[in-house]
Design a protein around this motif. Structure first.
Motif, PDB file in Angstrom:
ATOM      1  N   ALA A  24       0.763  -0.968  -0.053  1.00 52.56           N
ATOM      2  CA  ALA A  24      -0.012  -0.091  -0.037  1.00 52.56           C
ATOM      3  C   ALA A  24       0.849   1.320   0.151  1.00 52.56           C
ATOM      4  CB  ALA A  24      -0.757  -0.128   1.145  1.00 52.56           C
ATOM      5  N   ASP A  25       0.485   2.250  -0.730  1.00 44.11           N
ATOM      6  CA  ASP A  25       1.224   3.438  -0.795  1.00 44.11           C
ATOM      7  C   ASP A  25       0.631   4.367   0.666  1.00 44.11           C
ATOM      8  OD1 ASP A  25       2.266   6.029  -1.172  1.00 44.11           O
ATOM      9  OD2 ASP A  25       1.397   6.255  -3.201  1.00 44.11           O
ATOM     10  N   LYS A  50       7.934   6.850  -3.461  1.00 46.13           N
ATOM     11  CA  LYS A  50       6.715   6.551  -2.533  1.00 46.13           C
ATOM     12  C   LYS A  50       7.231   5.651  -1.253  1.00 46.13           C
ATOM     13  CE  LYS A  50       3.591   8.387  -5.369  1.00 46.13           C
ATOM     14  NZ  LYS A  50       2.580   9.628  -4.819  1.00 46.13           N
ATOM     15  N   ASN A  79      -6.726   0.633  -0.885  1.00 46.72           N
ATOM     16  CA  ASN A  79      -7.470   2.026  -1.158  1.00 46.72           C
ATOM     17  C   ASN A  79      -7.558   2.904  -0.128  1.00 46.72           C
ATOM     18  OD1 ASN A  79      -8.403   3.586  -3.307  1.00 46.72           O
ATOM     19  ND2 ASN A  79     -10.588   2.861  -3.091  1.00 46.72           N
ATOM     20  N   SER A 139      -4.120   4.142   1.256  1.00 49.02           N
ATOM     21  CA  SER A 139      -3.455   5.208   0.151  1.00 49.02           C
ATOM     22  C   SER A 139      -3.978   6.568   0.205  1.00 49.02           C
ATOM     23  CB  SER A 139      -3.565   4.604  -1.324  1.00 49.02           C
ATOM     24  OG  SER A 139      -2.957   3.335  -1.185  1.00 49.02           O
ATOM     25  N   ASP A 140      -5.263   6.686   0.366  1.00 46.58           N
ATOM     26  CA  ASP A 140      -6.017   7.871   0.814  1.00 46.58           C
ATOM     27  C   ASP A 140      -7.112   8.032   2.012  1.00 46.58           C
ATOM     28  OD1 ASP A 140      -7.063  10.319   0.556  1.00 46.58           O
ATOM     29  OD2 ASP A 140      -7.978  10.230  -1.472  1.00 46.58           O
TER      30      ASP A 140
END
Length: 535
Positions: free
Chosen positions: A340-341, A497, A525, A528-529
């Motif tokens: 995961a970013d 990243k 998801n 990441s945000d």
């Protein structure tokens, strides 16, 4: 004169071509009245055929696999002496001239048969275009008394296993194979001393036996699908099981000879008996000591190599070891790895902690906990447990997350309660409190119960990936390792990243591969945000 009683299939209603599934007697057996001599089966039920008289079986007219109908001959019985005497008296009074003539003819030319011992070779039959067949079980030894169709050895190809039955009744004189051998068509397996009939020889005058036909009564039909046969012990005998059950046991690593009770007819071992044996072995802790037929790790005297010190495991480590072994043997586990970013999430966390007025320091783990619960709300199966009978799912409407904590005494898992109803600050306080209690050894049972899913984080130590074991009866566990800056292609260029490795292990009986991948994508998801958690 001596009477023979013929047992026939009685009237069983408008049913034809009834299957013979068991023949429980052979020539020479002494049977009692009402003793079951054969078992028939229709497409709806099975039924026992009881003997209509006590006596000696003179002839068996059916075999397993035959199809019979009303009036079909089953066996011929020579009744016991008391009944024979009474029958002789009655027949003498009503004997016909034809019967007397038959008797006189028989007396004028009496014959009898004698038996003699003969050595019989049992060889591998034609099993098709297969070579080098493995011998995986030898079920006899010299001196054993065997009967026709009794399994002598079990052979296995790369596709199936097969029983090798005896071709005669007799005594085993020589066994010519052992486990591990490879055999082919025509190879000698064993030699038997069998009893065979010799040519007729002169004998004392005999009386012609006049058969009397009597229909056999049939016991009340038993629903084979719903009525369980009484459990019979096979202790002290060779395992009585079909090739498919033997193969099933071997696949589970079970020594089928250790199963002392079979729930099938005449003590036959069924698949359910193998499963029950495995469950009992694991429940008793045997799974960690070579239970369920798994060969135990051999004991080694390490002191002969140098100085050693023995240290007792803590109670926590002993219990954890047993639980993990039980899970490993019971659950089909799958681990899915992804990244995961968390670049923006980490920037947000640092911004929160830079506030001098803040009373707490937020860790990245708390964001993972919130994102995990948000994903579970979209995938209810992940927030479930399998019922003990394996027939249904128990879906939970609460969201509690266990956090694996390393302590001097071993691994413990305190549980954060009602994660979906609490904010970042409250969850951080709860986590700090539980972690301190864990390190001090002051956790209560209530602090470690009620978990829906567990997080095992090695981020503070290192690593790139691992395979965590599900904390049953939960169905999934999330592993987290150290994040790392990596160049990530954005479509036009590489960007630095911060990537977080994630490892999701799940129970494949409950979560399939596609659902596991979709769940992980949703979790990534959110991470990441992190703003998506507000939606």
């Amino acid at each position: 004169m001596t009477l023979l009683t013929e047992m026939k299939v009685p009237d069983v209603g408008d049913v034809h071509d009834i299957d013979v599934i068991e023949v429980l007697v052979k020539v020479g057996d002494v049977v009692e009245e009402e003793q079951t001599v054969a078992v028939l089966e229709t497409d709806k039920a099975s039924m026992d055929l009881p003997a209509i008289a006590a006596g000696v079986v003179k002839q068996v007219h059916i075999s397993v696999g035959d199809k019979v109908n009303e009036g079909s001959l089953v066996i011929t019985i020579e009744p016991s002496s008391a009944k024979v005497a009474a029958s002789d008296t009655e027949e003498a009074a009503i004997a016909t001239p034809e019967a007397k003539v038959a008797t006189q003819v028989a007396e004028s030319a009496p014959v009898a048969t004698a038996s003699m011992a003969s050595i019989v070779d049992v060889v591998v039959p034609d099993v098709g275009d297969v070579h080098d067949i493995d011998v995986i079980e030898v079920l006899i030894q010299v001196g054993d008394v065997v009967t026709t169709e009794q399994t002598l050895a079990v052979l296995e190809t790369d596709k199936a296993s097969m029983d090798l039955p005896s071709t005669h009744d007799g005594v085993v004189k020589e066994v010519l194979v052992k486990v591990g051998d490879k055999v082919n068509k025509g190879d000698l397996i064993a030699r038997l001393e069998a009893q065979v009939k010799a040519e007729p020889i002169a004998a004392e005058p005999a009386i012609v036996e006049s058969p009397v036909t009597v229909a056999a009564p049939v016991s009340e039909p038993k629903k084979s699908a719903t009525v369980a046969a009484p459990v019979a012990s096979t202790s002290g005998k060779l395992a009585h099981a079909s090739p498919s059950v033997r193969l099933f046991a071997r696949e589970l690593g079970v020594d089928i000879s250790q199963i002392t009770q079979g729930s099938g007819r005449k003590g036959r071992i069924l698949k359910d008996d193998v499963k029950k044996f495995v469950k009992q072995a694991m429940a008793s802790g045997g799974a960690t000591q070579g239970g369920a037929g798994i060969p135990p790790i051999p004991a080694v005297d390490f002191s002969k190599f140098g100085v050693v010190e023995e240290q007792k495991l803590s109670k926590i480590k002993r219990l954890t070891g047993k639980n993990l072994s039980r899970v490993w043997l019971n659950l089909p586990l799958v681990t899915y790895h992804d990244e995961a970013d968390i670049t923006e999430m980490e920037a947000f966390r640092k911004a929160l902690n830079s506030d001098k007025s803040a009373d707490i320091k937020v860790t990245g783990l708390i964001f993972i906990v919130k994102a995990l619960v948000a994903a579970m709300q979209k995938f209810p199966t992940v927030n479930s447990s399998l019922s003990p009978d394996g027939e249904s799912l128990i879906l939970k409407q609460y969201f509690n997350v266990g956090i694996a904590v390393d302590t001097p005494n071993g691994l413990v898992v305190p549980v954060l309660k009602d994660v979906d109803k609490k904010g970042i600050a409250e969850l951080t306080n709860d986590l700090n409190s539980l972690s301190q209690k864990a390190r001090d050894g002051k956790l209560l049972p209530a602090d470690m119960s009620g978990g829906c899913i567990t997080i095992s984080s090695l981020g503070g130590i290192g690593g790139k990936a691992f395979t965590p074991i599900v904390n049953a009866p939960e169905v999934a566990i999330l592993g987290v390792t150290r994040s790392e800056m990596k160049p990530v292609w954005n479509g036009s260029e590489f960007e630095p990243k911060l990537m977080l490795p994630l490892d999701l292990t799940y129970d494949h009986r409950v979560i399939d591969g596609a659902e596991g991948a979709r769940f992980m994508a949703t979790l990534i998801n959110y991470l990441s945000d992190i703003r998506r958690l507000l939606l």
